[in-house]
Motif scaffolding. Sequence first.
Motif, PDB file in Angstrom:
ATOM      1  N   VAL A  45      -6.891  -2.694   4.877  1.00 32.03           N
ATOM      2  CA  VAL A  45      -6.215  -1.721   4.017  1.00 32.03           C
ATOM      3  C   VAL A  45      -6.005  -2.319   2.632  1.00 32.03           C
ATOM      4  O   VAL A  45      -6.326  -1.700   1.612  1.00 32.03           O
ATOM      5  N   LYS A  46      -5.479  -3.538   2.610  1.00 35.99           N
ATOM      6  CA  LYS A  46      -5.194  -4.183   1.321  1.00 35.99           C
ATOM      7  C   LYS A  46      -6.482  -4.495   0.568  1.00 35.99           C
ATOM      8  O   LYS A  46      -6.518  -4.401  -0.671  1.00 35.99           O
ATOM      9  N   GLN A  47      -7.546  -4.848   1.283  1.00 35.46           N
ATOM     10  CA  GLN A  47      -8.822  -5.075   0.606  1.00 35.46           C
ATOM     11  C   GLN A  47      -9.272  -3.810  -0.111  1.00 35.46           C
ATOM     12  O   GLN A  47      -9.802  -3.852  -1.231  1.00 35.46           O
ATOM     13  N   GLY A  48      -9.052  -2.660   0.535  1.00 30.24           N
ATOM     14  CA  GLY A  48      -9.375  -1.391  -0.108  1.00 30.24           C
ATOM     15  C   GLY A  48      -8.536  -1.155  -1.350  1.00 30.24           C
ATOM     16  O   GLY A  48      -9.055  -0.718  -2.393  1.00 30.24           O
ATOM     17  N   PHE A  49      -7.234  -1.431  -1.263  1.00 35.29           N
ATOM     18  CA  PHE A  49      -6.374  -1.306  -2.446  1.00 35.29           C
ATOM     19  C   PHE A  49      -6.850  -2.229  -3.568  1.00 35.29           C
ATOM     20  O   PHE A  49      -6.942  -1.822  -4.733  1.00 35.29           O
ATOM     21  N   ASP A  50      -7.151  -3.482  -3.217  1.00 34.49           N
ATOM     22  CA  ASP A  50      -7.564  -4.453  -4.229  1.00 34.49           C
ATOM     23  C   ASP A  50      -8.863  -4.030  -4.911  1.00 34.49           C
ATOM     24  O   ASP A  50      -8.977  -4.069  -6.141  1.00 34.49           O
ATOM     25  N   ASP A  51      -9.843  -3.622  -4.097  1.00 32.78           N
ATOM     26  CA  ASP A  51     -11.130  -3.234  -4.675  1.00 32.78           C
ATOM     27  C   ASP A  51     -10.998  -1.953  -5.505  1.00 32.78           C
ATOM     28  O   ASP A  51     -11.630  -1.805  -6.561  1.00 32.78           O
ATOM     29  N   GLY A  52     -10.171  -1.015  -5.012  1.00 37.38           N
ATOM     30  CA  GLY A  52      -9.937   0.204  -5.775  1.00 37.38           C
ATOM     31  C   GLY A  52      -9.264  -0.093  -7.105  1.00 37.38           C
ATOM     32  O   GLY A  52      -9.624   0.483  -8.148  1.00 37.38           O
ATOM     33  N   ALA A  53      -8.289  -0.998  -7.096  1.00 37.64           N
ATOM     34  CA  ALA A  53      -7.584  -1.353  -8.325  1.00 37.64           C
ATOM     35  C   ALA A  53      -8.534  -1.987  -9.340  1.00 37.64           C
ATOM     36  O   ALA A  53      -8.470  -1.705 -10.543  1.00 37.64           O
ATOM     37  N   GLU A  54      -9.448  -2.828  -8.848  1.00 41.14           N
ATOM     38  CA  GLU A  54     -10.422  -3.464  -9.745  1.00 41.14           C
ATOM     39  C   GLU A  54     -11.417  -2.432 -10.277  1.00 41.14           C
ATOM     40  O   GLU A  54     -11.746  -2.421 -11.467  1.00 41.14           O
ATOM     41  N   THR A  55     -11.867  -1.538  -9.404  1.00 37.67           N
ATOM     42  CA  THR A  55     -12.858  -0.536  -9.796  1.00 37.67           C
ATOM     43  C   THR A  55     -12.315   0.419 -10.845  1.00 37.67           C
ATOM     44  O   THR A  55     -12.999   0.752 -11.825  1.00 37.67           O
ATOM     45  N   PHE A  56     -11.067   0.853 -10.648  1.00 34.93           N
ATOM     46  CA  PHE A  56     -10.505   1.888 -11.521  1.00 34.93           C
ATOM     47  C   PHE A  56      -9.555   1.332 -12.578  1.00 34.93           C
ATOM     48  O   PHE A  56      -8.935   2.101 -13.308  1.00 34.93           O
ATOM     49  N   GLY A  57      -9.440   0.024 -12.651  1.00 33.05           N
ATOM     50  CA  GLY A  57      -8.605  -0.577 -13.678  1.00 33.05           C
ATOM     51  C   GLY A  57      -7.131  -0.281 -13.507  1.00 33.05           C
ATOM     52  O   GLY A  57      -6.423  -0.010 -14.482  1.00 33.05           O
ATOM     53  N   VAL A  58      -6.656  -0.337 -12.267  1.00 40.28           N
ATOM     54  CA  VAL A  58      -5.272  -0.004 -11.946  1.00 40.28           C
ATOM     55  C   VAL A  58      -4.503  -1.275 -11.605  1.00 40.28           C
ATOM     56  O   VAL A  58      -4.980  -2.125 -10.849  1.00 40.28           O
ATOM     57  N   ASP A  59      -3.296  -1.399 -12.157  1.00 42.62           N
ATOM     58  CA  ASP A  59      -2.406  -2.506 -11.813  1.00 42.62           C
ATOM     59  C   ASP A  59      -1.395  -1.995 -10.804  1.00 42.62           C
ATOM     60  O   ASP A  59      -0.735  -0.973 -11.034  1.00 42.62           O
ATOM     61  N   TYR A  60      -1.299  -2.664  -9.674  1.00 53.75           N
ATOM     62  CA  TYR A  60      -0.367  -2.205  -8.639  1.00 53.75           C
ATOM     63  C   TYR A  60       0.264  -3.403  -7.948  1.00 53.75           C
ATOM     64  O   TYR A  60      -0.202  -4.542  -8.105  1.00 53.75           O
ATOM     65  N   GLN A  61       1.288  -3.138  -7.157  1.00 55.32           N
ATOM     66  CA  GLN A  61       1.937  -4.190  -6.377  1.00 55.32           C
ATOM     67  C   GLN A  61       2.011  -3.748  -4.915  1.00 55.32           C
ATOM     68  O   GLN A  61       2.426  -2.634  -4.616  1.00 55.32           O
ATOM     69  N   TYR A  62       1.602  -4.645  -4.020  1.00 60.81           N
ATOM     70  CA  TYR A  62       1.600  -4.379  -2.576  1.00 60.81           C
ATOM     71  C   TYR A  62       2.875  -4.965  -1.985  1.00 60.81           C
ATOM     72  O   TYR A  62       3.154  -6.156  -2.125  1.00 60.81           O
ATOM     73  N   ILE A  63       3.641  -4.126  -1.305  1.00 65.43           N
ATOM     74  CA  ILE A  63       4.934  -4.533  -0.765  1.00 65.43           C
ATOM     75  C   ILE A  63       4.939  -4.277   0.739  1.00 65.43           C
ATOM     76  O   ILE A  63       4.592  -3.187   1.198  1.00 65.43           O
ATOM     77  N   ALA A  64       5.331  -5.289   1.513  1.00 64.61           N
ATOM     78  CA  ALA A  64       5.366  -5.150   2.967  1.00 64.61           C
ATOM     79  C   ALA A  64       6.365  -6.143   3.544  1.00 64.61           C
ATOM     80  O   ALA A  64       6.762  -7.105   2.882  1.00 64.61           O
ATOM     81  N   VAL A  65       6.773  -5.910   4.771  1.00 61.73           N
ATOM     82  CA  VAL A  65       7.657  -6.858   5.439  1.00 61.73           C
ATOM     83  C   VAL A  65       6.868  -8.118   5.779  1.00 61.73           C
ATOM     84  O   VAL A  65       5.648  -8.075   5.969  1.00 61.73           O
ATOM     85  N   THR A  66       7.572  -9.220   5.861  1.00 64.12           N
ATOM     86  CA  THR A  66       6.957 -10.466   6.314  1.00 64.12           C
ATOM     87  C   THR A  66       7.367 -10.797   7.734  1.00 64.12           C
ATOM     88  O   THR A  66       6.706 -11.578   8.414  1.00 64.12           O
ATOM     89  N   ASP A  67       8.456 -10.212   8.211  1.00 61.83           N
ATOM     90  CA  ASP A  67       8.944 -10.400   9.573  1.00 61.83           C
ATOM     91  C   ASP A  67       8.932  -9.034  10.256  1.00 61.83           C
ATOM     92  O   ASP A  67       9.581  -8.091   9.789  1.00 61.83           O
ATOM     93  N   THR A  68       8.195  -8.914  11.360  1.00 59.63           N
ATOM     94  CA  THR A  68       8.026  -7.613  12.006  1.00 59.63           C
ATOM     95  C   THR A  68       9.109  -7.294  13.034  1.00 59.63           C
ATOM     96  O   THR A  68       9.053  -6.253  13.676  1.00 59.63           O
ATOM     97  N   ALA A  69      10.098  -8.155  13.174  1.00 55.89           N
ATOM     98  CA  ALA A  69      11.096  -7.958  14.228  1.00 55.89           C
ATOM     99  C   ALA A  69      11.995  -6.746  13.988  1.00 55.89           C
ATOM    100  O   ALA A  69      12.474  -6.126  14.937  1.00 55.89           O
ATOM    101  N   ASN A  70      12.259  -6.406  12.715  1.00 55.19           N
ATOM    102  CA  ASN A  70      13.196  -5.320  12.399  1.00 55.19           C
ATOM    103  C   ASN A  70      12.565  -4.294  11.457  1.00 55.19           C
ATOM    104  O   ASN A  70      13.193  -3.847  10.500  1.00 55.19           O
ATOM    105  N   MET A  71      11.340  -3.903  11.749  1.00 57.28           N
ATOM    106  CA  MET A  71      10.616  -3.035  10.831  1.00 57.28           C
ATOM    107  C   MET A  71      11.264  -1.670  10.654  1.00 57.28           C
ATOM    108  O   MET A  71      11.194  -1.082   9.576  1.00 57.28           O
TER     109      MET A  71
END
Length: 325
Positions: A45-71
């Motif tokens: 999923v993130k690879q798609g975001f990264d490649d899309g951002a490079e292709t279309f010249g978009v700056d974005y930030q990917y935010i996700a949990v690092t600990d899945t215990a309390n999602m």
Amino acid sequence: MLFAKTVRALAALAVIATATPVVAEEDGPILVISGPLSWPFFAAVKQGFDDGAETFGVDYQYIAVTDTANMTSDYPRLLQQAISRNPRMLLVGEFFPDGMDPLIKEATAAGIPVLIHNSGQTLWEQNGSIGFIGEDPFQMGYRAGELHAEKGVTKGLCFNQVPGNPTVEERCNGYVAAMKEAGIATVYETIGTGDATNPQAMTQAIKGILQVHTDIDGIYTLNAVPAMSALRAVEEVGRAGEVQIGTADLSNEVLKAIKAGDIAFAMDQQPYLQGFMSIQVAKQFLDYGLHPIGHVKTGPLVIDASNVDHTLEVNSKFAGVRGAD
């Protein structure tokens, strides 16, 4: 570089006070709330975001949990903190609607455009999002049930490693529906989300189920990691080759197991497309006010012995695009 941006974004989110959102700022960031990168699936999923951002010249930030215990509580918190930054646009995986849907409604009502990806396909219209990009989860499970029925399975297990996520649960609903139509009994079992990336815990859980239900001869898992756990569990109970294993989602391990004949099939929701197309839609919506109407379906696509070689070839040339390492 992008990883560093993500780390800085997460650090910033940890100290931002919750605030009532205002209309999106034209020069605000595009923020992505998506799945934990400790789960191999979300690397694609993130690879798609990264490649899309490079292709279309978009700056974005990917935010996700690092600990899945309390999602279930952490994802609403991350979303609320992201909203407080008045982003230009939010690209959200609505994994836990009880906590996240009210916040999405709050954001869209305040003028922040939202596009849903991966999870939330039944909710995007009512919460004001401009669309949804992802699988049809019921059809993912339904097709898996059809395949098991065609392969002669007489009792199937659907194993859910993310209880509480309606998208994942719909896969099991589809699987059970198809099996029921074919007159085949099913068993539905779950494991806590804290063990969703613990292969040994899932192996032991599936092994225990097989020891109780000795007549199970088909297993459908909802991610590539539990698929490999299911394969090990079947081997440990001495039933290798007797249980048909199918899964949702891909990994190189799963693809190699399909090639070897140890796993029958994988239902691909093409996660790379979910990231890439989300960035594309965001760019065209923000620039031109254009976007697809409705649900853009990225799955199901069946991967089995007939097409696994090509899928592996693509992954060797473009690492992670067709499934995580």
